[in-house]
Design an enzyme around this catalytic site. Sequence first.
Site, PDB file in Angstrom:
ATOM      1  CG  HIS A  59      45.912  56.174  40.142  1.00 28.22           C
ATOM      2  ND1 HIS A  59      45.018  57.066  39.602  1.00 28.22           N
ATOM      3  CD2 HIS A  59      46.864  55.985  39.187  1.00 28.22           C
ATOM      4  CE1 HIS A  59      45.413  57.420  38.390  1.00 28.22           C
ATOM      5  NE2 HIS A  59      46.527  56.770  38.103  1.00 28.22           N
ATOM      6  CD  GLN A  68      43.649  42.485  33.148  1.00 33.32           C
ATOM      7  OE1 GLN A  68      43.785  41.868  34.186  1.00 33.32           O
ATOM      8  NE2 GLN A  68      43.100  41.959  32.061  1.00 33.32           N
ATOM      9  CG  ASP A  98      47.118  51.846  31.249  1.00 33.09           C
ATOM     10  OD1 ASP A  98      46.720  52.503  30.277  1.00 33.09           O
ATOM     11  OD2 ASP A  98      46.862  52.147  32.428  1.00 33.09           O
TER      12      ASP A  98
HETATM   13  P1  AMP Z   1      48.559  56.560  35.056  1.00 35.38           P
HETATM   14  O1  AMP Z   1      48.521  57.555  36.178  1.00 35.38           O
HETATM   15  O2  AMP Z   1      47.407  56.677  34.115  1.00 35.38           O
HETATM   16  O3  AMP Z   1      49.891  56.517  34.369  1.00 35.38           O
HETATM   17  O4  AMP Z   1      48.386  55.133  35.726  1.00 35.38           O
HETATM   18  C1  AMP Z   1      49.231  54.721  36.763  1.00 35.38           C
HETATM   19  C2  AMP Z   1      48.945  53.280  37.063  1.00 35.38           C
HETATM   20  O5  AMP Z   1      47.584  53.131  37.444  1.00 35.38           O
HETATM   21  C3  AMP Z   1      49.154  52.362  35.846  1.00 35.38           C
HETATM   22  O6  AMP Z   1      49.745  51.155  36.274  1.00 35.38           O
HETATM   23  C4  AMP Z   1      47.745  52.151  35.361  1.00 35.38           C
HETATM   24  O7  AMP Z   1      47.575  50.959  34.651  1.00 35.38           O
HETATM   25  C5  AMP Z   1      46.990  52.114  36.680  1.00 35.38           C
HETATM   26  N1  AMP Z   1      45.572  52.375  36.455  1.00 35.38           N
HETATM   27  C6  AMP Z   1      45.025  53.426  35.804  1.00 35.38           C
HETATM   28  N2  AMP Z   1      43.678  53.282  35.739  1.00 35.38           N
HETATM   29  C7  AMP Z   1      43.379  52.122  36.365  1.00 35.38           C
HETATM   30  C8  AMP Z   1      42.173  51.407  36.623  1.00 35.38           C
HETATM   31  N3  AMP Z   1      41.000  51.873  36.212  1.00 35.38           N
HETATM   32  N4  AMP Z   1      42.248  50.245  37.286  1.00 35.38           N
HETATM   33  C9  AMP Z   1      43.451  49.752  37.696  1.00 35.38           C
HETATM   34  N5  AMP Z   1      44.622  50.367  37.483  1.00 35.38           N
HETATM   35  C10 AMP Z   1      44.595  51.542  36.824  1.00 35.38           C
END
Ligand code: AMP
Length: 305
Positions: free
Chosen positions: A51, A162, A164
């Site tokens: 994030h 990327q 997701d």
């Molecule tokens: P989430 O809080 O899991 O819904 O993720 C929020 C955003 O952070 C989404 O766009 C995810 O794809 C991105 N994200 C989560 N983990 C990673 C990671 N390891 N590397 C890059 N982006 C991430």
Amino acid sequence: MEHVNVQRPPAIRLMRIIRSISLMSAYRRALHHEGVRIGFVPTMGALHQGHRALIRTARLACDVVVVSIFVNPAQFGPREDFFRYPRQMKQDAAMCRENGVDVLFAPSRDAMYPPDFQTAVAVHALSQRWEGVQRPTHFGGVATVVTKLLNIIHPHIAFFGQKDYQQVVAVRRLVTDLNIDTAIEQCPTVRESDGLAMSSRNIYLTAAQRRAAPVLYEALQAGKTAIHEGSRDATRIRRAMLMKLAEEPLVQFEYVSVCDPDSLEPLTKITGRAVLLGAIRLGPVRLIDNLSVKAKAKGRRGKGR
Ligand code: AMP
């Protein structure tokens, strides 16, 4: 309309925490009026380095950075972890503040989904493949909440990871199909030093599962190596990935695929860009990962198969 004072971001930023949708919209209208470029990072909180990378990219590209934290019930299936999804608002707010976020938007569930809420956004074909097979209601929930957030915040650019991959493809589709005036920027996956993609759910892994977890990335790398060594046939590339996964006894296999990077349709042969997608389960924890790959034209390596 509520009156909101907008000042150009000062050298030392004060982060606002906004919980009300109407206040967020009013603030966004004032920013637009000032000609400020808004960058938006939607999250479910439990923020980690992945994030943080999105926030820093947004910080460099835009005048004002809005991060949302909303654990969206609509994207969790009935047997998934909505109630025990990690929630750590204080820590997340501190991380946002340290990384130059201007607005932390954290609406309540009732504000986002009042009792009379009855509308859904569906990205049909894309939602049914891969993740959609295991999680049939997931992308409907994502598409609906992302549409709502984009309508509330009207960002110039929204940043997605990327990590997701299928989610970014579905979001790109929906902003195109629904004529939403926001650019979607995909940021690289941030990994632990052993290759495991960072995820808020990695904390659920036991020590043994955590040791096994990098095998998914290693399997994707095995697929990429097969391509670099000349394989163009998806069956052979998948086999290379499956063989790697089979080395780890804790893995419950879900899928690995060689896909078109835009439609996510499976390929039989790769001739150019492709994406390798994978999902496994380690105990109750699902891990997903992906790698973008490109097959070079034959002949350039001197020896092709
Ligand atoms: P989430 O809080 O899991 O819904 O993720 C929020 C955003 O952070 C989404 O766009 C995810 O794809 C991105 N994200 C989560 N983990 C990673 C990671 N390891 N590397 C890059 N982006 C991430």
